[in-house]
Design an enzyme around this catalytic site. Structure first.
Site, PDB file in Angstrom:
ATOM      1  N   GLY A 136      12.064   0.066  -3.268  1.00  0.00           N
ATOM      2  CA  GLY A 136      10.965  -0.618  -2.891  1.00  0.00           C
ATOM      3  C   GLY A 136      11.283  -1.516  -3.514  1.00  0.00           C
ATOM      4  O   GLY A 136       9.937  -2.468  -4.063  1.00  0.00           O
ATOM      5  N   TYR A 160      -0.672   4.311   9.025  1.00  0.00           N
ATOM      6  CA  TYR A 160      -0.477   4.049   7.408  1.00  0.00           C
ATOM      7  C   TYR A 160      -1.402   4.845   6.803  1.00  0.00           C
ATOM      8  O   TYR A 160      -0.629   5.355   5.869  1.00  0.00           O
ATOM      9  CB  TYR A 160      -0.821   2.401   7.632  1.00  0.00           C
ATOM     10  CG  TYR A 160      -0.705   2.081   6.010  1.00  0.00           C
ATOM     11  CD1 TYR A 160       0.440   1.944   5.576  1.00  0.00           C
ATOM     12  CD2 TYR A 160      -2.142   1.751   5.362  1.00  0.00           C
ATOM     13  CE1 TYR A 160       0.353   1.798   4.148  1.00  0.00           C
ATOM     14  CE2 TYR A 160      -1.571   2.007   4.168  1.00  0.00           C
ATOM     15  CZ  TYR A 160      -0.390   1.273   3.242  1.00  0.00           C
ATOM     16  OH  TYR A 160      -1.069   1.116   1.602  1.00  0.00           O
TER      17      TYR A 160
END
Length: 319
Positions: free
Chosen positions: A8, A141
């Site tokens: 990422g 999340y």
């Protein structure tokens, strides 16, 4: 840390962390990876590989080829996006994390992945939230983050893997645009202050949430990874914070630099509901005690630096 793989790498944290790590440890020692390439300096200044973190074989091959001894796993969908695409969030956030842990276990790497204040929930004490407390999040999340904390603890206790992590608050940066988080307003408001002088917040006034300026977040990652393992008790879920603010507080700080700034509201019920489930403020005593955490930027210092850096970039773009 001698040779570090970062997943990422083109995201909000990764795009700044990789450059800082390359300054500290040498460009050739930081292997940046992401799902897509771009013209970002990261892809030119050192090793860069395309990587889908759900592909365990590809991750292992890259890590082994570069002989990394540390994995910093940042690839994830953020809170607002994860709530819109929960199945994708589970597959990416948890599948990618499991792959990164397995690669680290097989190669004997030190391991870091961030958690979040999203790991808390509406039943968590909201003021001065303790390091160790009830965690029953009601978002995908948050569920991912709690599961990730437990999974990293499992790999430490089961396999002796040196796992470490931080519960980040909202992160504010002038380098990278927001990417689908509930606290994105705290980044967008500064961009708007410089470009239009006006911002419409989707988060309500008096919605206090913890925030941190990106330079402090980067220092926290590096300092935790360099800390003596024997001193760490919590390892994978240290509370860290720099300030607890709401939109009005940020607007007031901006007006000290840009007096004409205007703040309006148009509340997004979905993101407001997520914000309402998170703490107002958190207790970072454990991080301070166990590895010396401290933040250098308060709201005033961050605002002054954000506006100066964004103004400079805006002028350069216009030129």
């Amino acid at each position: 840390m001698k040779k570090i793989l970062v997943t990422g790498a083109l995201g909000q944290i990764g795009s700044e962390l990789v450059m800082k790590l390359r300054e500290l440890y040498g460009a050739d020692h930081i292997v940046a990876t992401d799902l897509k390439s771009s013209a970002h300096e990261i892809t030119r200044s050192g090793p860069f590989e395309l990587l889908d973190v759900t592909n365990d074989k590809a991750m292992f091959e890259i890590a082994k080829r570069y002989e990394v001894d540390t994995v910093i796993h940042l690839a994830a969908l953020l809170s607002a996006t994860a709530e819109e695409k929960p199945l994708l969030a589970w597959n990416l956030n948890m599948g990618g994390l499991m792959n990164a842990l397995e690669v680290s276990r097989e190669l004997g790497c030190q391991f870091f992945t961030p958690s979040s204040i999203g790991a808390f929930g509406p039943s968590t004490p909201r003021d001065n939230t303790p390091q160790d407390t009830i965690q029953r999040p009601n978002t995908m999340y948050g569920v991912n983050k709690v599961s990730g904390e437990l999974l990293c603890d499992y790999y430490f206790h089961k396999y002796g893997l040196d796992t470490r992590g931080l519960r980040f608050p909202g992160l504010i940066s002038y380098m990278t645009p927001p990417g689908g988080g509930t606290t994105d307003y705290a980044v967008e408001i500064y961009y708007a202050a410089v470009t239009t002088g006006r911002y419409t917040s989707y988060i309500a006034k008096d919605s206090n949430m913890d925030m941190m300026y990106m330079p402090d977040a980067l220092d926290a990652i590096i300092n935790l990874m360099e800390a003596d393992s024997c001193r760490l008790v919590h390892r994978n879920s240290f509370n860290v914070t720099a300030m607890s603010v709401d939109p009005e507080a940020i607007a007031a700080a901006i007006r000290e630099e840009i007096p004409s700034f205007i703040l309006d509201y148009n509340i997004d019920p979905k993101r407001q509901a997520i914000a309402d489930s998170w703490p107002h403020s958190i207790d970072a005593t454990a991080a301070t005690r166990e590895w010396g955490f401290h933040a250098n930027y308060d709201l005033k210092a961050m605002t002054k630096d954000m506006l100066a850096k964004l103004s400079e970039r805006h002028v350069l773009r216009k030129a």
